[in-house]
Design an enzyme around this catalytic site. Structure first.
Site, PDB file in Angstrom:
ATOM      1  N   TYR A 135       0.845  -1.200   0.000  1.00 31.82           N
ATOM      2  CA  TYR A 135       0.000   0.000   0.000  1.00 31.82           C
ATOM      3  C   TYR A 135       0.877   1.246   0.000  1.00 31.82           C
ATOM      4  CZ  TYR A 135      -3.847   3.081   1.669  1.00 31.82           C
ATOM      5  OH  TYR A 135      -4.790   4.064   1.823  1.00 31.82           O
TER       6      TYR A 135
ATOM      7  N   ASP B 275      -7.936   0.183  -2.856  1.00 33.48           N
ATOM      8  CA  ASP B 275      -8.571   1.337  -3.525  1.00 33.48           C
ATOM      9  C   ASP B 275      -7.871   1.783  -4.806  1.00 33.48           C
ATOM     10  OD1 ASP B 275     -10.215   1.246  -1.328  1.00 33.48           O
ATOM     11  OD2 ASP B 275      -9.609   3.171  -0.495  1.00 33.48           O
TER      12      ASP B 275
ATOM     13  N   ASP C 258      -9.593   4.925  11.167  1.00 33.87           N
ATOM     14  CA  ASP C 258      -9.616   5.195   9.725  1.00 33.87           C
ATOM     15  C   ASP C 258      -9.169   6.614   9.405  1.00 33.87           C
ATOM     16  OD1 ASP C 258     -10.700   2.674   8.922  1.00 33.87           O
ATOM     17  OD2 ASP C 258     -12.657   3.334   9.625  1.00 33.87           O
TER      18      ASP C 258
ATOM     19  N   ARG D  53      -1.052   8.140  -3.807  1.00 30.38           N
ATOM     20  CA  ARG D  53      -1.988   7.138  -3.286  1.00 30.38           C
ATOM     21  C   ARG D  53      -3.310   7.791  -2.894  1.00 30.38           C
ATOM     22  NH1 ARG D  53       0.418   4.589   1.813  1.00 30.38           N
ATOM     23  NH2 ARG D  53      -0.790   6.199   2.890  1.00 30.38           N
ATOM     24  N   ASP D  54      -4.372   6.998  -2.930  1.00 30.02           N
ATOM     25  CA  ASP D  54      -5.703   7.490  -2.544  1.00 30.02           C
ATOM     26  C   ASP D  54      -6.071   8.724  -3.353  1.00 30.02           C
ATOM     27  OD1 ASP D  54      -5.819   5.497  -0.563  1.00 30.02           O
ATOM     28  OD2 ASP D  54      -4.843   6.799   0.897  1.00 30.02           O
TER      29      ASP D  54
ATOM     30  N   SER E 150      -4.537  12.430   1.805  1.00 27.12           N
ATOM     31  CA  SER E 150      -3.811  11.174   1.676  1.00 27.12           C
ATOM     32  C   SER E 150      -2.523  11.243   2.465  1.00 27.12           C
ATOM     33  CB  SER E 150      -3.492  10.875   0.212  1.00 27.12           C
ATOM     34  OG  SER E 150      -2.658   9.732   0.107  1.00 27.12           O
TER      35      SER E 150
END
Length: 374
Positions: A99, A151, A328, A104-105, A111
Site C-alpha cells: 500500500y 482502492d 480510519d 496514493r488514494d 492522503s
C-alpha cells in the site's frame, strides 16, 4: 475507460516470470499473529474496566490480521515477521498489505501517501516492491499472502473525473503490473484489491473492473499470475445477508453477490476468480447513511472470524485485513489529514489520526461483535 499504456507496460516488465504460489494458501496453514497488533490489543485490554468486555477483547489477540506496509520503512519489519514465522516451524502464513503507490488514494480528500508521481515516485515504488521481494525470497518455507493496493485500481474504474486520478492512471497500472511481476515467488499469493460491493458491484462498474484487472495482469508479462481478488478491505459490508438500505438499489448488495457476479466476467477476461473477503468490522449492517461512508462507522462490530469455511468455492477465506481498533482517520477539522467523511453523522467522533489506536472504538467493536466473541 481508456487504457493507453498497455504496450509500454509489456515493454517494461520481464517477458517470462516464475509462477506464484498455487492452490488455496489458507488451507492447512497457521496464520501468523502480527506482534505489533497483539501488543496494541494487549495494551487496550489492560485499559478496559469491564471484566466481561476485557475477556472478550483479549480473544482478538489470537486473530491473525494483515500487516500494512504503508511506507517503505516498514518493509524490514516484514522481514522480521517472516523470520519469526520461519523459526516457529510448521506451515506458517504471514499476511501483509502492499500500500504505497505514488499519489496514493487519488480520490480522497487527504492522503498520507509518501511518494509523489511528480517527484520520482514511480522509481521509489519499484524500489519498495524490490525490497518486499527480497524479504520473501529469504524465507521460502513461509507462505505469504499480499493484498495489493487497496482502492488503487478501483479508483481508476470510477474516479477518472478526479484530476489526480486521471493523472495517476497510467502510473497505477504500470506499477501494479510491476508488483505482480516481481512477486511471483512460489511461496507468495497475490490478491489485487477489488473495492467492495457498494463500489464496483454496481452494474455500470463491474464489467470495466474485470477488464481493468485483466489488463493489469497481462501487463505483468507472460506467465505471471495472481490468486485472485480481495474485497471489502477496511469496509463494513456483509458477506451475505439482508440488503443494507444504503446499498439500494444495487443488485449486488453484499460481498457474495458481488463476487458471484464478478467471477464469470473475470473468467471471460482470463483473470483468476478466487477471492478473500475482509469481515473484520462487518458484524453490524444498516448503520451507514450512504454506501460510500467508510470512516470509523458508528455502531460497527467485529464480524466473522477468519476461516476457510466460507460456504462458497470462489472464496478462499474470510480474513481480517484492516486491524480492528486502528482509526480510519481523524475527526479533527484542523488536521492536515482531515477528510470530511470522518466528520459525518455516521462516523464515530472524536477520532484520532488514521492508523493510530482508537480505544473507545475498539471497545464498541468488541461489544457489538457478531458472532459474539467467546
Amino acid at each position: 475507460m481508456k487504457f493507453t499504456a498497455l504496450a509500454a507496460l509489456i515493454a517494461c516488465v520481464p517477458a517470462f516470470v516464475k509462477a506464484a504460489g498455487s492452490g488455496n494458501p489458507f488451507e492447512g496453514a497457521t496464520g501468523f499473529l502480527i506482534p505489533s497488533y497483539v501488543a496494541e490489543v494487549t495494551a487496550a485490554v489492560a485499559n478496559i474496566t469491564d471484566p466481561t468486555i476485557a475477556a472478550q477483547a483479549a480473544l482478538v489477540e489470537q486473530v491473525p490480521i494483515f500487516f500494512w506496509m504503508d511506507v517503505a520503512a516498514k518493509v524490514p519489519t516484514l522481514g522480521t515477521y517472516l523470520a519469526a514465522a520461519d523459526a516457529a516451524g510448521g506451515t506458517q502464513l504471514v499476511q501483509a498489505v502492499i500500500y504505497d503507490l505514488p499519489d496514493r488514494d487519488c480520490a480522497a480528500e487527504a492522503s498520507a501517501g509518501e511518494f509523489s508521481i511528480a517527484d520520482g515516485g514511480a522509481a521509489d515504488y519499484e524500489a519498495y516492491i524490490d525490497a518486499v521481494a527480497a524479504q520473501v525470497e529469504q524465507y521460502p518455507n513461509v507462505r505469504v499472502v499480499f493484498v495489493v493496493e487497496p482502492d488503487g485500481l478501483a479508483n481508476l474504474v470510477t474516479n477518472l473525473s478526479v484530476p489526480k486520478c486521471a493523472n495517476a492512471q497510467s502510473t497505477y497500472i504500470e506499477l501494479v503490473s510491476y508488483a505482480i511481476s516481481k512477486l511471483q515467488q512460489d511461496n507468495v499469493w497475490l490478491y489485487l484489491d477489488a473495492g467492495h460491493s457498494g463500489w464496483l458491484g454496481w452494474p455500470a462498474n463491474i464489467s470495466p473492473a474485470a477488464q481493468l484487472f485483466a489488463q493489469v495482469l497481462q501487463g505483468a508479462g507472460n506467465g505471471a499470475t495472481v490468486r485472485g481478488l480481495a474485497t471489502d478491505v477496511s469496509n463494513y459490508n456483509l458477506l451475505r445477508g439482508a440488503e443494507d438500505p444504503a446499498q439500494a438499489p444495487n443488485p449486488n448488495y453484499d460481498e457474495e453477490l458481488y463476487i458471484n457476479a464478478l467471477a464469470p466476467l473475470l473468467t471471460q477476461n482470463n483473470f483468476p476468480s478466487q477471492f478473500i473477503v475482509d469481515q473484520g468490522r462487518s458484524g453490524v449492517s444498516g448503520i451507514r447513511t450512504a454506501e460510500g461512508d467508510w470512516c470509523n462507522v458508528l455502531g460497527a462490530g467485529l464480524g466473522q472470524r477468519p476461516t476457510t469455511d466460507t460456504g462458497n468455492s470462489l472464496i478462499d477465506s474470510i480474513v481480517w485485513v484492516k486491524p480492528p481498533g486502528e482509526s480510519d482517520g481523524t475527526s479533527n477539522t484542523s488536521s492536515p489529514r482531515y477528510d470530511t467523511h470522518c466528520g459525518q453523522s455516521d462516523a464515530t467522533q472524536p477520532a484520532p489520526e488514521a492508523g493510530t489506536w482508537f480505544q473507545s472504538y475498539f471497545e464498541t467493536l468488541v461489544q457489538k461483535a457478531n458472532p459474539t466473541l467467546s
